[in-house]
Design a protein around this motif. Structure first.
Motif, PDB file in Angstrom:
ATOM      1  N   ARG A  56       0.456  -0.908  -0.333  1.00  0.00           N
ATOM      2  CA  ARG A  56      -0.197  -0.034  -0.085  1.00  0.00           C
ATOM      3  C   ARG A  56       1.265   1.164  -0.121  1.00  0.00           C
ATOM      4  N   GLU A  57       1.947   1.309   0.514  1.00  0.00           N
ATOM      5  CA  GLU A  57       2.456   2.330   0.811  1.00  0.00           C
ATOM      6  C   GLU A  57       3.524   2.545  -0.580  1.00  0.00           C
ATOM      7  N   ARG A  58       3.543   1.709  -1.308  1.00  0.00           N
ATOM      8  CA  ARG A  58       4.433   1.885  -2.353  1.00  0.00           C
ATOM      9  C   ARG A  58       3.640   2.421  -3.235  1.00  0.00           C
ATOM     10  N   LEU A  59       2.234   2.052  -3.096  1.00  0.00           N
ATOM     11  CA  LEU A  59       1.235   2.403  -4.221  1.00  0.00           C
ATOM     12  C   LEU A  59       0.907   3.922  -4.352  1.00  0.00           C
ATOM     13  N   LYS A  60       1.128   4.296  -3.013  1.00  0.00           N
ATOM     14  CA  LYS A  60       1.235   5.941  -2.715  1.00  0.00           C
ATOM     15  C   LYS A  60       1.884   6.517  -2.998  1.00  0.00           C
ATOM     16  N   LEU A  61       3.772   6.183  -2.709  1.00  0.00           N
ATOM     17  CA  LEU A  61       4.186   6.648  -2.775  1.00  0.00           C
ATOM     18  C   LEU A  61       4.034   7.333  -4.952  1.00  0.00           C
ATOM     19  N   MET A  62       3.615   6.132  -5.408  1.00  0.00           N
ATOM     20  CA  MET A  62       3.356   5.970  -6.544  1.00  0.00           C
ATOM     21  C   MET A  62       2.456   7.279  -7.325  1.00  0.00           C
ATOM     22  N   GLY A  63       1.838   7.655  -6.611  1.00  0.00           N
ATOM     23  CA  GLY A  63       0.393   8.037  -6.791  1.00  0.00           C
ATOM     24  C   GLY A  63      -0.731   7.479  -6.564  1.00  0.00           C
ATOM     25  N   THR A 268      12.139   1.858  -9.749  1.00  0.00           N
ATOM     26  CA  THR A 268      12.161   2.420  -7.891  1.00  0.00           C
ATOM     27  C   THR A 268      10.716   2.676  -6.833  1.00  0.00           C
ATOM     28  N   PRO A 269      11.502   2.920  -5.594  1.00  0.00           N
ATOM     29  CA  PRO A 269      10.060   2.893  -5.084  1.00  0.00           C
ATOM     30  C   PRO A 269       8.835   3.813  -5.581  1.00  0.00           C
ATOM     31  N   HIS A 270       9.370   4.733  -6.667  1.00  0.00           N
ATOM     32  CA  HIS A 270       8.548   5.611  -7.022  1.00  0.00           C
ATOM     33  C   HIS A 270       8.107   5.117  -8.440  1.00  0.00           C
TER      34      HIS A 270
END
Length: 325
Positions: A56-63, A268-270
């Motif tokens: 979830r955090e990764r998807l949030k970082l990606m937008g 990358t994480p983003h």
């Protein structure tokens, strides 16, 4: 970066797309990029995470916007409770199965047709090949015989209508909504007596034949990836994985159909960036707070050294390896 390296503006609406490859080659990153884009385009993301791999955090970082409520999130427990345990399978299942995934997709497509989900739907599965079929689970529960081919047959039977009819049929101009399916699938190598090994797909080849777009991540004989790290103040963080990407199958209609371009991307994480020094430098500059959280609050971009570590043999080395076997 993904658009430039693949020659396509994105994955096609109204089709099934497969992201395949060895582990840690950017498959899930591609699926996450597609989820973010789908949500921003007003499509309803239906996330079927059977691997517990989509952070979830990764998807949030990606937008991805978790706060607007415009998504449906499904895990194995939901599949088991809502589909596996509500059907008479001749036994009491203890885990979600391949058939439950297909039943879940058909359930939401039926809800859409009934007017209860008035949106374009974007199904994202991570990943194909994770779950077993009803017959395999029944054999395990009853301690009877099992066969690896059962899973491959189950994907073929359970998804035949989805891949060949329900998803592509939504492209018709008479249909009010267009639905899209994207999946991640790992691969493995089957040795041959002569020549290179054959690429096989975990869980079978149903999606190899059913998908109209297939992107191959990494090498054909190994993952062939590079780990990209940032070093400063004697601390190190691995922030990227560089791997090749190739459009291995493109049967999309229109002028973009048939185009096949290969390139390299860094996950990358983003999200994806291009595999160039300039792109890496720009990424470090744009996400300096991310690096400071690990490397030190006072670190500056100019203080961050980039290191690359080849974690698998190159394709040429691998060919030579198999040649000498």
């Amino acid at each position: 970066a993904w658009q430039e390296e693949t020659g396509l503006p994105g994955i096609a609406k109204g089709y099934t797309t497969l992201f395949r490859g060895f582990s840690n080659t950017g498959k899930s990153t591609a699926l996450c990029e597609a989820l973010v884009a789908a949500q921003k385009a007003g499509m309803l993301p239906i996330i079927i995470d059977t691997e517990n791999n989509l952070s979830r955090e990764r998807l949030k970082l990606m937008g991805f916007d978790w706060d607007n409520g415009f998504y449906i999130e499904i895990d194995n427990q939901y599949l088991l409770q809502e589909f596996g345990l509500k059907k008479d399978k001749g036994f009491t299942p203890t885990e979600a199965t391949i058939e439950d995934i297909a039943d879940c997709i058909n359930f939401f497509l039926n809800k859409q047709e009934a007017g209860d989900l008035p949106f374009d739907l974007f199904f994202a599965i991570d990943s194909i090949g994770t779950l077993d079929c009803d017959q395999t689970v029944k054999g395990r529960v009853n301690d009877t015989s099992q066969n690896n081919q059962w899973n491959a047959g189950a994907y073929e039977r359970a998804f035949k209508g989805i891949l060949n009819y329900r998803i592509p049929n939504s492209r018709k101009i008479s249909r009010p909504y267009t639905n899209t399916l994207a999946c991640v699938q790992k691969i493995w190598l089957q040795p041959n007596a002569v020549g290179q090994p054959t690429i096989r797909h975990k869980g079978g080849d149903a999606f190899l034949f059913g998908a109209r777009l297939i992107f191959h991540h990494g090498g054909k004989n190994t993952g062939s990836v590079k780990q990209i790290s940032a070093v400063s103040n004697k601390k190190e963080i691995t922030f990227g994985t560089e791997a090749a990407i190739e459009n291995a199958k493109n049967q999309v209609g229109g002028v973009l159909g048939g185009i096949s371009i290969s390139g390299k991307l860094i996950s990358t994480p983003h999200g994806f960036i291009k595999a160039t020094p300039a792109a890496i430098a720009e990424y470090k500059k744009n996400h300096i707070d991310y690096f400071r959280s690990v490397l030190g609050s006072d670190v500056d971009v100019k203080d961050i050294e980039t290191r690359e570590d080849l974690t698998a043999m190159s394709d040429d080395d691998t060919k030579e390896f198999f040649k000498n076997m």
